[in-house]
Design an enzyme around this catalytic site. Structure first.
Site, mmCIF file in Angstrom:
data_model
loop_
_atom_site.group_PDB
_atom_site.id
_atom_site.type_symbol
_atom_site.label_atom_id
_atom_site.label_comp_id
_atom_site.label_asym_id
_atom_site.label_seq_id
_atom_site.Cartn_x
_atom_site.Cartn_y
_atom_site.Cartn_z
ATOM 1 N N THR A 1 0.675 -1.183 -0.159
ATOM 2 C CA THR A 1 -0.199 -0.097 0.067
ATOM 3 C C THR A 1 0.859 1.120 0.053
ATOM 4 O O THR A 1 1.805 1.308 0.832
ATOM 5 C CB THR A 1 -0.712 -0.057 1.355
ATOM 6 O OG1 THR A 1 -1.928 -0.939 1.320
ATOM 7 C CG2 THR A 1 -1.513 1.255 1.540
HETATM 8 C C1 5BZ Z 1 -4.463 -11.453 -0.033
HETATM 9 C C2 5BZ Z 1 -5.172 -11.063 0.660
HETATM 10 C C3 5BZ Z 1 -5.957 -10.363 1.913
HETATM 11 C C4 5BZ Z 1 -5.492 -9.332 2.561
HETATM 12 C C5 5BZ Z 1 -4.585 -9.752 3.383
HETATM 13 C C6 5BZ Z 1 -4.048 -8.399 4.036
HETATM 14 O O1 5BZ Z 1 -4.195 -7.765 5.101
HETATM 15 N N1 5BZ Z 1 -2.783 -7.444 3.221
HETATM 16 C C7 5BZ Z 1 -2.313 -6.377 3.850
HETATM 17 C C8 5BZ Z 1 -0.916 -6.231 3.882
HETATM 18 C C9 5BZ Z 1 -0.482 -7.269 4.923
HETATM 19 C C10 5BZ Z 1 -0.392 -6.458 6.227
HETATM 20 C C11 5BZ Z 1 -0.217 -6.915 7.421
HETATM 21 C C12 5BZ Z 1 -0.257 -8.448 7.454
HETATM 22 C C13 5BZ Z 1 -0.384 -9.243 6.124
HETATM 23 C C14 5BZ Z 1 -0.607 -8.608 5.146
HETATM 24 C C15 5BZ Z 1 -2.614 -5.386 2.578
HETATM 25 O O2 5BZ Z 1 -2.591 -5.781 1.452
HETATM 26 N N2 5BZ Z 1 -2.523 -4.202 3.199
HETATM 27 C C16 5BZ Z 1 -3.012 -2.912 2.236
HETATM 28 C C17 5BZ Z 1 -3.888 -2.019 2.727
HETATM 29 C C18 5BZ Z 1 -5.227 -2.878 2.985
HETATM 30 C C19 5BZ Z 1 -6.314 -1.830 3.427
HETATM 31 C C20 5BZ Z 1 -5.573 -3.395 1.810
HETATM 32 B B1 5BZ Z 1 -1.537 -2.225 1.997
HETATM 33 O O3 5BZ Z 1 -0.939 -1.628 3.467
HETATM 34 O O4 5BZ Z 1 -0.400 -2.903 1.325
#
Ligand code: 5BZ
Length: 205
Positions: A1
């Site tokens: 992100t």
């Molecule tokens: C694939 C899939 C399901 C989403 C998993 C999932 O939370 N991904 C997170 C990264 C993360 C974070 C903490 C633990 C693990 C994985 C993610 O993509 N976060 C994005 C923002 C949100 C709002 C979409 B960005 O910060 O990269």
């Protein structure tokens, strides 16, 4: 992100990407990372997708309950304090969230940064997420208080674009919003591949 927000003479510009990842797997290219809290307050989400989505909804309902009980809009300072107190009660329990909140606050706009460590600060320029290091390189070099609206939008757009180009965990759609003391509006949403073609073409001219 990659998410960003900055204050300038024309209000606040907020810009985000739309990718969700699980390791090297891309879970989504269409996540809405700018969230509406009410018609005066906007927030950006970074960190755990479930954490961000869930707690943003709790904040939104708390803000609406405040309005109903007090017959007036909640200030940004109060809304961020509610969010911060909730987050702090879960400190060290594994939440992962980084939010930028913007909006009208006592007849002016302001910008807050909140995260799951319990940090709550105001400031003029924030960028949060795995791609924030790339975005800040562009943002810090182009930021001025006196930017004209169109130049401010383009600065936000280019900053997110460069992050989606270099950060594998950022991508999809680049969304740009403008927040003023009396409301917010969506300025643009463009696929980062189209932006790539446009910016590369500019280099070749
Ligand atoms: C694939 C899939 C399901 C989403 C998993 C999932 O939370 N991904 C997170 C990264 C993360 C974070 C903490 C633990 C693990 C994985 C993610 O993509 N976060 C994005 C923002 C949100 C709002 C979409 B960005 O910060 O990269």
């Amino acid at each position: 992100t990659t998410t960003l927000g900055f204050i300038y003479q024309g209000g606040v510009v907020m810009a985000v990407d739309s990718r969700a990842t699980g390791g090297q797997y891309i879970g989504s290219q269409s996540v809405r990372k700018v969230v509406e809290i009410n018609d005066l307050l906007l927030g950006t989400l970074a960190g755990g997708a479930a954490d961000c989505t869930y707690w943003y909804r709790v904040l939104t309902s708390e803000c609406r309950l405040y309005e109903l009980r007090n017959k007036k809009k909640i200030s940004l300072a109060a809304a961020t304090k509610i969010m911060n107190n909730i987050i702090y009660s879960y400190k060290n329990s594994g939440l992962s969230m980084g939010m930028i909140l913007a909006g009208g606050d006592m007849n002016q706009v302001s910008l807050y940064y909140l995260d799951s460590d319990g940090t709550r600060t105001t400031g003029k320029v924030f960028s949060v997420g795995s791609g924030s290091i790339f975005a800040l390189g562009v943002l810090d070099s182009g930021y001025k208080w006196d930017l004209k609206d169109e130049d401010a939008y383009e600065l936000g757009r280019r900053s997110i674009y460069h992050a989606t180009h270099r950060d594998a965990y950022s991508g999809g759609t680049v969304r740009v919003y403008h927040v003023k003391k009396d409301g917010w509006n969506l300025i643009s949403e463009e696929d980062c591949l189209n932006l790539h073609r446009r910016y590369q073409a500019e280099k070749n001219n």
